[in-house]
Design a protein around this motif. Structure first.
Motif, PDB file in Angstrom:
ATOM      1  N   VAL A  14      41.538  47.203  32.816  1.00 43.20           N
ATOM      2  CA  VAL A  14      41.082  45.871  33.207  1.00 43.20           C
ATOM      3  C   VAL A  14      40.613  45.879  34.657  1.00 43.20           C
ATOM      4  O   VAL A  14      39.547  45.340  34.993  1.00 43.20           O
ATOM      5  CB  VAL A  14      42.199  44.834  32.984  1.00 43.20           C
ATOM      6  N   ALA A  15      41.391  46.517  35.545  1.00 42.44           N
ATOM      7  CA  ALA A  15      41.001  46.581  36.957  1.00 42.44           C
ATOM      8  C   ALA A  15      39.688  47.342  37.120  1.00 42.44           C
ATOM      9  O   ALA A  15      38.824  46.961  37.926  1.00 42.44           O
ATOM     10  CB  ALA A  15      42.104  47.242  37.774  1.00 42.44           C
ATOM     11  N   THR A  42      44.336  35.279  37.265  1.00 42.93           N
ATOM     12  CA  THR A  42      44.574  33.945  36.722  1.00 42.93           C
ATOM     13  C   THR A  42      43.305  33.110  36.773  1.00 42.93           C
ATOM     14  O   THR A  42      42.416  33.345  37.612  1.00 42.93           O
ATOM     15  CB  THR A  42      45.694  33.215  37.498  1.00 42.93           C
ATOM     16  N   ALA A  43      43.207  32.169  35.847  1.00 44.41           N
ATOM     17  CA  ALA A  43      42.102  31.212  35.817  1.00 44.41           C
ATOM     18  C   ALA A  43      42.633  29.912  35.240  1.00 44.41           C
ATOM     19  O   ALA A  43      43.529  29.916  34.384  1.00 44.41           O
ATOM     20  CB  ALA A  43      40.938  31.730  34.978  1.00 44.41           C
ATOM     21  N   LEU A  63      45.842  38.285  41.430  1.00 42.36           N
ATOM     22  CA  LEU A  63      47.208  38.036  41.881  1.00 42.36           C
ATOM     23  C   LEU A  63      47.882  39.386  42.119  1.00 42.36           C
ATOM     24  O   LEU A  63      47.378  40.436  41.686  1.00 42.36           O
ATOM     25  CB  LEU A  63      47.986  37.251  40.824  1.00 42.36           C
ATOM     26  N   PRO A  64      49.032  39.392  42.789  1.00 42.60           N
ATOM     27  CA  PRO A  64      49.774  40.650  42.917  1.00 42.60           C
ATOM     28  C   PRO A  64      50.197  41.180  41.544  1.00 42.60           C
ATOM     29  O   PRO A  64      50.142  40.470  40.534  1.00 42.60           O
ATOM     30  CB  PRO A  64      50.994  40.240  43.765  1.00 42.60           C
ATOM     31  N   LEU A 109      45.513  30.369  32.450  1.00 44.62           N
ATOM     32  CA  LEU A 109      45.441  31.674  31.801  1.00 44.62           C
ATOM     33  C   LEU A 109      45.900  32.754  32.764  1.00 44.62           C
ATOM     34  O   LEU A 109      45.617  32.697  33.968  1.00 44.62           O
ATOM     35  CB  LEU A 109      44.014  31.974  31.345  1.00 44.62           C
ATOM     36  N   LEU A 110      46.595  33.751  32.229  1.00 45.73           N
ATOM     37  CA  LEU A 110      47.081  34.875  33.018  1.00 45.73           C
ATOM     38  C   LEU A 110      46.702  36.158  32.294  1.00 45.73           C
ATOM     39  O   LEU A 110      47.192  36.438  31.193  1.00 45.73           O
ATOM     40  CB  LEU A 110      48.601  34.795  33.193  1.00 45.73           C
ATOM     41  N   LEU A 111      45.805  36.936  32.885  1.00 45.45           N
ATOM     42  CA  LEU A 111      45.290  38.175  32.295  1.00 45.45           C
ATOM     43  C   LEU A 111      46.095  39.360  32.825  1.00 45.45           C
ATOM     44  O   LEU A 111      46.266  39.513  34.038  1.00 45.45           O
ATOM     45  CB  LEU A 111      43.812  38.343  32.643  1.00 45.45           C
TER      46      LEU A 111
END
Length: 543
Positions: free
Chosen positions: A414-415, A451-452, A445-446, A405-407
């Protein structure tokens, strides 16, 4: 709205002279199901004084079948129309005209009334002197039997609505079949269905009912079972959406319903109806646009723009954000555009996929060339309502299946919330049950990505089927967001793979994108499934 007193029970209408009901069953060329519908109405007991079955000039023997039932059941009367009406409204009007009981209900030939439905509605209507009583309808998928409630928020608890304007959400339930009506109320106000070939006649009938300001009793009981047969040779109106005529019929019916409410000075209900159009009808059809041809899409866009131009700013502001955004993009663009992205915004739950643009003044916007479609609501909406985007890559392998998964960031929200973990559920679409549950931590990630990765055990699936991937994102600030994963379409990802299976030996697994773009999985068992795929691939190569 007046609550029903705890513990208060509705009177049971059983004795002669008690209030009773006429159930109007309509059908056309439905010999396979109409008898079940009629029997379900008769089985309601003494509360049903009569069942009027209106056969709309069937050609498949439905009329004779009904006559046979009537010969054995004195409460059943069959009305044979000499010519087909072309719709559902006229035969229902026939039933209203002939109804002898003080209350009337409607039943379609391919559906059923569950046990106790009439008693629940009639008891509430009598106990609270209501002209209309309504209850929960469930959509039953056949042949699986999986049930999905229709507008469950309206029927979460028993209540009485003294005037529909006190509960505008009533316009969301456009069905006529999950309700009981006082016959005299319909006749006094001249409330009828549109005659002839009129699709979505429920919209207009329901608007006429609400415009007449009935006192309404709502019950939490399931009072109607709507059978959904997606594999039927002839699809129902609600499923047959491939032609532009279906969309135009929906626009016409909705426009007429709004006009009825406005003519009766029910402005609050009219606004709620337009807001619901944006959130329900517009989103549903927008999700399917990329399944249609270019000519359909252009025509649909033009017709939709013309209708949305009749809405005012307050109508848009009353709608949930996803439908509002879809509508504003359509109004801002003369031609169809951004269909894959619109499809994901229209999904449930909504996903706003990148890129993320800004208007010249720094306000979040749909795109650089449509800065007038602002997304400033994203800066203050609660996290559980934000259309966060999560990409999903499901890789079935013989050595183990991995879901990556990529958020994505969303304008800093989100941050600020701080992604922590994600719950992943593999849900059996046929039965709605979770068959596997996993939890994983997010890693930053940059470029404002997280990611998970979780491991899924496809070998443990007990049977072939279709499985939805559902997510719950957890954040450091204590909030969470339910989501689905956007199916990444890179070459090699969405393909069939043979994996070991404890039950079948070999399981054929294929990740795929649903029509709304969400990641899902299909499985087929055994060597036979693999052989079928091999044969199909070979045939494609030969051609």
């Amino acid at each position: 709205m007046e609550p029903i007193e705890p513990g208060r029970s509705a009177p049971a209408p059983a004795a002669s002279g008690d209030p009773c009901v006429t159930v109007v069953v309509i059908g056309y060329d439905d010999a396979a199901h109409v008898a079940d519908a009629v029997r379900s109405a008769l089985a309601q007991g003494p509360a049903v004084r009569e069942v009027i079955a209106v056969d709309d000039c069937s050609t498949d023997g439905s009329g004779a079948l009904l006559d046979g039932l009537a010969a054995r059941e004195s409460r059943l009367t069959v009305v044979h129309r000499a010519a087909n009406s072309g719709g559902c409204g006229t035969p229902r009007n026939d039933g209203i005209d002939r109804a002898a009981a003080p209350y009337v209900m409607f039943l379609d030939s391919d559906d059923v009334l569950p046990p106790g439905a009439v008693d629940a509605l009639l008891g509430a209507a009598v106990a609270h002197d209501a002209q209309v009583a309504a209850g929960l309808c469930v959509r039953r998928e056949l042949p699986s039997g999986h049930e999905v409630p229709w507008q469950p928020e309206l029927y979460a608890k028993a209540s009485v609505v003294a005037h529909p304007t006190r509960r505008p959400r009533l316009v969301h339930d456009t069905l006529c079949v999950n309700k009981l009506y006082r016959t005299g109320f319909l006749r006094e106000h001249g409330i009828r269905f549109p005659d002839g070939r009129f699709v979505y006649e429920d919209f207009v009938f329901t608007a006429r009912v609400l415009a007449a300001s009935p006192r309404m009793a709502l019950v939490p009981d399931t009072v109607y079972v709507w059978h959904v047969r997606r594999a039927a040779e002839k699809l129902s109106i609600s499923l047959d959406r491939a032609g532009i005529d279906n969309w135009q019929a929906r626009l016409d019916a909705h426009r007429q319903a709004v006009e009825i409410l406005l003519a009766a000075s029910r402005k609050r209900l009219a606004r709620a109806a337009r807001a619901h159009f944006l959130d329900h009808s517009l989103r549903m059809y927008a999700r399917e646009l990329d399944l249609r041809g270019a000519e359909y899409r252009t025509d649909w866009w033009k017709r939709t723009r013309a209708y949305l131009e009749t809405f005012d700013t307050a109508d848009f502001e009353a709608a949930p954000a996803p439908g509002r955004v879809v509508g504003r993009v359509i109004l801002a663009a003369a031609e169809p555009r951004d269909l894959p992205r619109l499809k994901e915004v229209a999904a449930r739950p909504a996903r706003l996929c990148p890129p993320y643009a800004y208007a010249p003044d720094g306000t979040p916007a749909w795109s650089a060339d449509l800065p007038q479609v602002t997304l400033d609501h994203l800066l203050h909406r609660p996290m559980d309502l934000l259309p966060v985007a999560v990409d999903g890559e499901l890789r079935p392998r013989a050595r183990g299946t991995r879901l990556r998964l990529l958020l994505h960031e969303l304008y800093g929200r989100v941050a600020d919330a701080g992604p922590r973990t994600v719950d992943v559920d593999l849900v059996d679409r046929q039965h709605g049950t979770t068959v596997q549950h996993r939890t994983a931590a997010f890693t930053a990630l940059p470029d404002d990505l997280w990611t998970a990765t979780v491991a899924l055990d496809l070998s443990a699936l007990g049977r072939p089927g279709t499985w939805d991937v559902r997510l719950r994102l957890h954040f450091a600030d204590g909030s969470h967001r339910d989501a689905t994963a956007h199916a990444v379409r890179r070459p090699g990802l969405l393909r069939r793979v043979a994996v070991p299976s404890r039950r079948h030996g070999v399981l054929l697994a294929q990740p795929y994108a649903t029509h709304s773009g969400a990641l899902a999985l299909r499985t087929a068992p055994g060597v036979r499934g693999v052989a079928t795929v091999v044969r199909r691939r070979a045939a494609r190569l030969l051609h």
